[in-house]
Design a protein around this motif. Structure first.
Motif, PDB file in Angstrom:
ATOM      1  N   SER A  42       1.004  -1.191  -0.038  1.00 40.55           N
ATOM      2  CA  SER A  42      -0.005   0.018   0.216  1.00 40.55           C
ATOM      3  C   SER A  42       0.696   0.941  -0.031  1.00 40.55           C
ATOM      4  CB  SER A  42      -0.784   0.058   1.187  1.00 40.55           C
ATOM      5  OG  SER A  42      -0.147   0.014   2.320  1.00 40.55           O
ATOM      6  N   VAL A  43       0.540   2.185  -0.884  1.00 41.65           N
ATOM      7  CA  VAL A  43       1.298   3.438  -1.209  1.00 41.65           C
ATOM      8  C   VAL A  43       0.405   4.586  -0.933  1.00 41.65           C
ATOM      9  CG1 VAL A  43       3.362   4.345  -2.741  1.00 41.65           C
ATOM     10  CG2 VAL A  43       3.043   1.851  -2.497  1.00 41.65           C
ATOM     11  N   ALA A  44       0.837   5.608  -0.369  1.00 43.49           N
ATOM     12  CA  ALA A  44       0.378   6.909  -0.394  1.00 43.49           C
ATOM     13  C   ALA A  44       1.310   7.571  -1.269  1.00 43.49           C
ATOM     14  CB  ALA A  44       0.216   7.532   1.140  1.00 43.49           C
ATOM     15  N   VAL A  45       0.576   8.563  -2.011  1.00 43.53           N
ATOM     16  CA  VAL A  45       1.582   9.383  -3.099  1.00 43.53           C
ATOM     17  C   VAL A  45       1.053  10.840  -3.092  1.00 43.53           C
ATOM     18  CG1 VAL A  45       2.245   9.565  -5.586  1.00 43.53           C
ATOM     19  CG2 VAL A  45       1.611   7.230  -4.436  1.00 43.53           C
ATOM     20  N   GLY A  46       2.022  11.598  -2.913  1.00 41.42           N
ATOM     21  CA  GLY A  46       1.488  13.044  -2.891  1.00 41.42           C
ATOM     22  C   GLY A  46       1.073  13.398  -4.356  1.00 41.42           C
ATOM     23  N   GLY A  47       0.662  14.942  -4.220  1.00 41.71           N
ATOM     24  CA  GLY A  47       0.273  15.359  -5.636  1.00 41.71           C
ATOM     25  C   GLY A  47      -1.021  15.665  -5.750  1.00 41.71           C
ATOM     26  N   PHE A  48      -1.307  16.752  -6.489  1.00 39.24           N
ATOM     27  CA  PHE A  48      -2.752  17.237  -6.893  1.00 39.24           C
ATOM     28  C   PHE A  48      -2.785  17.499  -8.414  1.00 39.24           C
ATOM     29  CE2 PHE A  48      -6.427  19.753  -7.380  1.00 39.24           C
ATOM     30  CZ  PHE A  48      -7.232  19.392  -6.236  1.00 39.24           C
ATOM     31  N   GLY A  49      -3.480  16.622  -9.212  1.00 37.99           N
ATOM     32  CA  GLY A  49      -3.079  16.897 -10.523  1.00 37.99           C
ATOM     33  C   GLY A  49      -1.864  16.295 -10.967  1.00 37.99           C
ATOM     34  N   LEU A  50      -0.964  17.344 -11.456  1.00 36.18           N
ATOM     35  CA  LEU A  50       0.307  17.154 -11.773  1.00 36.18           C
ATOM     36  C   LEU A  50       1.319  17.904 -10.984  1.00 36.18           C
ATOM     37  CD1 LEU A  50       0.336  16.651 -15.633  1.00 36.18           C
ATOM     38  CD2 LEU A  50       0.407  14.594 -13.662  1.00 36.18           C
ATOM     39  N   CYS A  51       0.645  18.610 -10.053  1.00 34.67           N
ATOM     40  CA  CYS A  51       1.255  19.665  -8.984  1.00 34.67           C
ATOM     41  C   CYS A  51       1.935  18.819  -7.730  1.00 34.67           C
ATOM     42  CB  CYS A  51       0.472  20.743  -8.503  1.00 34.67           C
ATOM     43  SG  CYS A  51       1.333  21.938  -7.512  1.00 34.67           S
ATOM     44  N   GLY A  52       3.325  19.017  -7.646  1.00 35.25           N
ATOM     45  CA  GLY A  52       3.902  18.310  -6.599  1.00 35.25           C
ATOM     46  C   GLY A  52       3.857  16.622  -6.620  1.00 35.25           C
ATOM     47  N   GLY A 101      -3.089  10.474 -11.252  1.00 33.78           N
ATOM     48  CA  GLY A 101      -2.318  10.736 -12.382  1.00 33.78           C
ATOM     49  C   GLY A 101      -3.141  10.923 -13.636  1.00 33.78           C
ATOM     50  N   THR A 102      -2.351  11.186 -14.865  1.00 36.32           N
ATOM     51  CA  THR A 102      -2.784  11.454 -16.001  1.00 36.32           C
ATOM     52  C   THR A 102      -2.280  10.435 -16.997  1.00 36.32           C
ATOM     53  OG1 THR A 102      -1.325  13.044 -16.992  1.00 36.32           O
ATOM     54  CG2 THR A 102      -3.124  13.903 -15.762  1.00 36.32           C
ATOM     55  N   ILE A 103      -2.902  10.145 -18.046  1.00 34.25           N
ATOM     56  CA  ILE A 103      -2.236   9.215 -18.991  1.00 34.25           C
ATOM     57  C   ILE A 103      -1.047   9.178 -19.278  1.00 34.25           C
ATOM     58  CG2 ILE A 103      -2.861   8.031 -21.209  1.00 34.25           C
ATOM     59  CD1 ILE A 103      -5.971   8.589 -20.954  1.00 34.25           C
ATOM     60  N   TYR A 162     -10.666  12.574  -6.444  1.00 31.43           N
ATOM     61  CA  TYR A 162     -10.773  13.156  -7.801  1.00 31.43           C
ATOM     62  C   TYR A 162     -10.471  12.095  -8.936  1.00 31.43           C
ATOM     63  CZ  TYR A 162     -10.959  16.070 -11.903  1.00 31.43           C
ATOM     64  OH  TYR A 162     -11.327  16.813 -12.941  1.00 31.43           O
ATOM     65  N   VAL A 163     -11.376  11.681  -9.809  1.00 31.79           N
ATOM     66  CA  VAL A 163     -10.742  10.856 -10.974  1.00 31.79           C
ATOM     67  C   VAL A 163     -11.394  11.292 -12.286  1.00 31.79           C
ATOM     68  CG1 VAL A 163     -10.806   8.905  -9.308  1.00 31.79           C
ATOM     69  CG2 VAL A 163     -12.745   9.633 -10.672  1.00 31.79           C
ATOM     70  N   GLY A 164     -11.624  12.577 -12.394  1.00 32.84           N
ATOM     71  CA  GLY A 164     -12.115  13.058 -13.584  1.00 32.84           C
ATOM     72  C   GLY A 164     -11.246  13.217 -14.606  1.00 32.84           C
ATOM     73  N   GLU A 165      -9.907  13.387 -14.563  1.00 36.95           N
ATOM     74  CA  GLU A 165      -9.060  13.687 -15.625  1.00 36.95           C
ATOM     75  C   GLU A 165      -8.345  12.356 -16.159  1.00 36.95           C
ATOM     76  OE1 GLU A 165      -8.741  16.648 -16.992  1.00 36.95           O
ATOM     77  OE2 GLU A 165      -9.927  17.292 -15.769  1.00 36.95           O
ATOM     78  N   ASN A 166      -8.845  11.307 -15.753  1.00 33.43           N
ATOM     79  CA  ASN A 166      -8.016  10.176 -16.251  1.00 33.43           C
ATOM     80  C   ASN A 166      -9.122   9.002 -16.622  1.00 33.43           C
ATOM     81  OD1 ASN A 166      -6.701   7.453 -16.671  1.00 33.43           O
ATOM     82  ND2 ASN A 166      -5.276   8.227 -14.814  1.00 33.43           N
ATOM     83  N   LYS A 167      -9.323   9.112 -18.209  1.00 31.08           N
ATOM     84  CA  LYS A 167     -10.152   8.114 -18.769  1.00 31.08           C
ATOM     85  C   LYS A 167      -9.957   6.579 -18.701  1.00 31.08           C
ATOM     86  CE  LYS A 167     -11.541  11.600 -22.275  1.00 31.08           C
ATOM     87  NZ  LYS A 167     -11.778  11.847 -23.677  1.00 31.08           N
ATOM     88  N   GLU A 168      -8.610   6.338 -18.515  1.00 25.88           N
ATOM     89  CA  GLU A 168      -8.145   5.034 -18.279  1.00 25.88           C
ATOM     90  C   GLU A 168      -8.688   4.525 -16.893  1.00 25.88           C
ATOM     91  OE1 GLU A 168      -6.539   1.071 -18.896  1.00 25.88           O
ATOM     92  OE2 GLU A 168      -7.418   2.863 -20.346  1.00 25.88           O
ATOM     93  N   LEU A 169      -8.349   5.233 -15.983  1.00 21.53           N
ATOM     94  CA  LEU A 169      -9.269   4.888 -14.771  1.00 21.53           C
ATOM     95  C   LEU A 169     -10.647   4.636 -14.672  1.00 21.53           C
ATOM     96  CD1 LEU A 169      -8.741   4.329 -11.444  1.00 21.53           C
ATOM     97  CD2 LEU A 169      -9.001   6.818 -11.332  1.00 21.53           C
ATOM     98  N   LEU A 225     -13.938   6.257  -3.665  1.00 21.18           N
ATOM     99  CA  LEU A 225     -13.930   7.518  -3.515  1.00 21.18           C
ATOM    100  C   LEU A 225     -14.245   8.160  -2.274  1.00 21.18           C
ATOM    101  CD1 LEU A 225     -15.862   8.293  -7.075  1.00 21.18           C
ATOM    102  CD2 LEU A 225     -13.488   8.811  -6.474  1.00 21.18           C
ATOM    103  N   VAL A 226     -13.642   9.130  -1.823  1.00 25.34           N
ATOM    104  CA  VAL A 226     -13.507   9.766  -0.511  1.00 25.34           C
ATOM    105  C   VAL A 226     -13.755  11.476  -0.477  1.00 25.34           C
ATOM    106  CG1 VAL A 226     -12.694  10.057   1.842  1.00 25.34           C
ATOM    107  CG2 VAL A 226     -12.222   7.938   0.437  1.00 25.34           C
ATOM    108  N   PRO A 227     -14.569  11.911  -0.021  1.00 31.88           N
ATOM    109  CA  PRO A 227     -14.626  13.523  -0.149  1.00 31.88           C
ATOM    110  C   PRO A 227     -13.181  13.892   0.202  1.00 31.88           C
ATOM    111  CG  PRO A 227     -16.533  12.568   1.439  1.00 31.88           C
ATOM    112  CD  PRO A 227     -15.634  11.500   0.803  1.00 31.88           C
ATOM    113  N   GLN A 228     -12.821  14.996  -0.379  1.00 31.28           N
ATOM    114  CA  GLN A 228     -11.457  15.430  -0.332  1.00 31.28           C
ATOM    115  C   GLN A 228     -10.854  15.857   1.052  1.00 31.28           C
ATOM    116  OE1 GLN A 228      -9.952  19.189  -2.740  1.00 31.28           O
ATOM    117  NE2 GLN A 228      -9.485  17.088  -4.165  1.00 31.28           N
ATOM    118  N   GLY A 229     -11.761  16.732   2.035  1.00 31.06           N
ATOM    119  CA  GLY A 229     -11.535  16.929   3.045  1.00 31.06           C
ATOM    120  C   GLY A 229     -11.199  15.713   4.044  1.00 31.06           C
TER     121      GLY A 229
END
Length: 266
Positions: free
Chosen positions: A20-30, A55-57, A77-84, A97-101
């Protein structure tokens, strides 16, 4: 106390199948692109990922997703990745899916040793009542759904009980860090990075600039939460793709005026 490793490959060498891996970032920022790429090259599979998005494709966690290395994802948030979306709806991946806060607090609570907490977010919805599709079967039926959660009233208001999150590893990116693992983040790139590191039993940080000393007042995340540090090359540090490039109204009008007109045949 020196936590610096010579390469990203060595830093992720013990992240095996099923981790299990937690990964930082928001979109492609950070996003810790270098560590994710090293994990991809290692070949680890059946990973359970906790991240705001996947991530993105072709970039970030999208590389692991495209290769079928992720079997479960938790995010907001999964709206930017059609493959997901395709893998989720076809039953190839389990998605919570979990509320962001709530996601950020579940990570923070895990890092602080808090097993669970109450929040008003999700009360009166499937988040609290259960039934959110986590995994679909090949025929489109829901085969795994979210369970109902405890709801209690405090001060005349209802709250839902959310459990904290702990992971085996975390991959994060910082603009600066020292050899003890103390980290500094740059503006919006701070996002989920500190929280992911806190929630992990072994947090690994890639840093754009490695320094010998950080003023304690400048530290965003104390080194107690970080086990390994990898210093990026100038080329790796400069790799900061833009998810959606936008321009001001004046610049957009100028660009449009310079485009050839289809009616003129030019």
């Amino acid at each position: 106390m020196d936590k610096v490793l010579p390469s990203a490959a060595e830093a992720v060498a013990d992240i095996g199948d099923g981790a299990s891996v937690a990964v930082g970032g928001f979109g492609l920022c950070g996003v810790p692109f270098t560590l994710i790429d090293a994990l991809y090259e290692r070949g680890s599979s059946e990973l359970s990922i906790v991240s705001n998005n996947c991530g993105t494709i072709g970039r970030g966690l999208g590389r692991l997703l495209d290769a079928g290395r992720i079997t479960r994802a938790m995010g907001s948030y999964v709206g930017e990745n059609k493959e997901l979306a395709r893998r989720y709806l076809s039953g190839e991946i389990e998605l919570e899916l979990v509320p962001q806060g709530t996601l950020s607090e579940r990570l923070r609570a895990g890092g602080c040793g808090i097993p669970a907490f109450y929040t008003p977010a999700g009360v009166g919805t499937l988040v609290a009542e259960g039934g959110l599709p986590w995994r679909y079967g090949p025929d489109g039926d829901v085969v795994v759904a979210s369970p109902p959660k405890e709801v209690r009233e405090f001060g005349g208001r209802s709250y839902v009980l959310e459990e904290s999150v702990r992971t085996d590893f975390a991959l994060v990116r910082a603009v600066g860090g020292d050899r003890h693992g103390n980290l500094v983040f740059d503006k919006a790139a701070r996002n989920f990075n500190p929280l992911c590191a806190m929630a992990a039993r072994t947090a690994i940080a890639e840093v754009e600039e490695l320094v010998d000393f950080l003023d304690p007042d400048d530290v965003h995340l104390p080194g107690i939460f970080v086990r390994r540090v990898v210093a990026l090359t100038p080329e790796q540090a400069a790799d900061k793709p833009i998810e959606k490039r936008t321009v001001s109204g004046a610049a957009a009008a100028s660009e449009k005026a310079q485009r050839p007109s289809s009616r003129s045949g030019k």
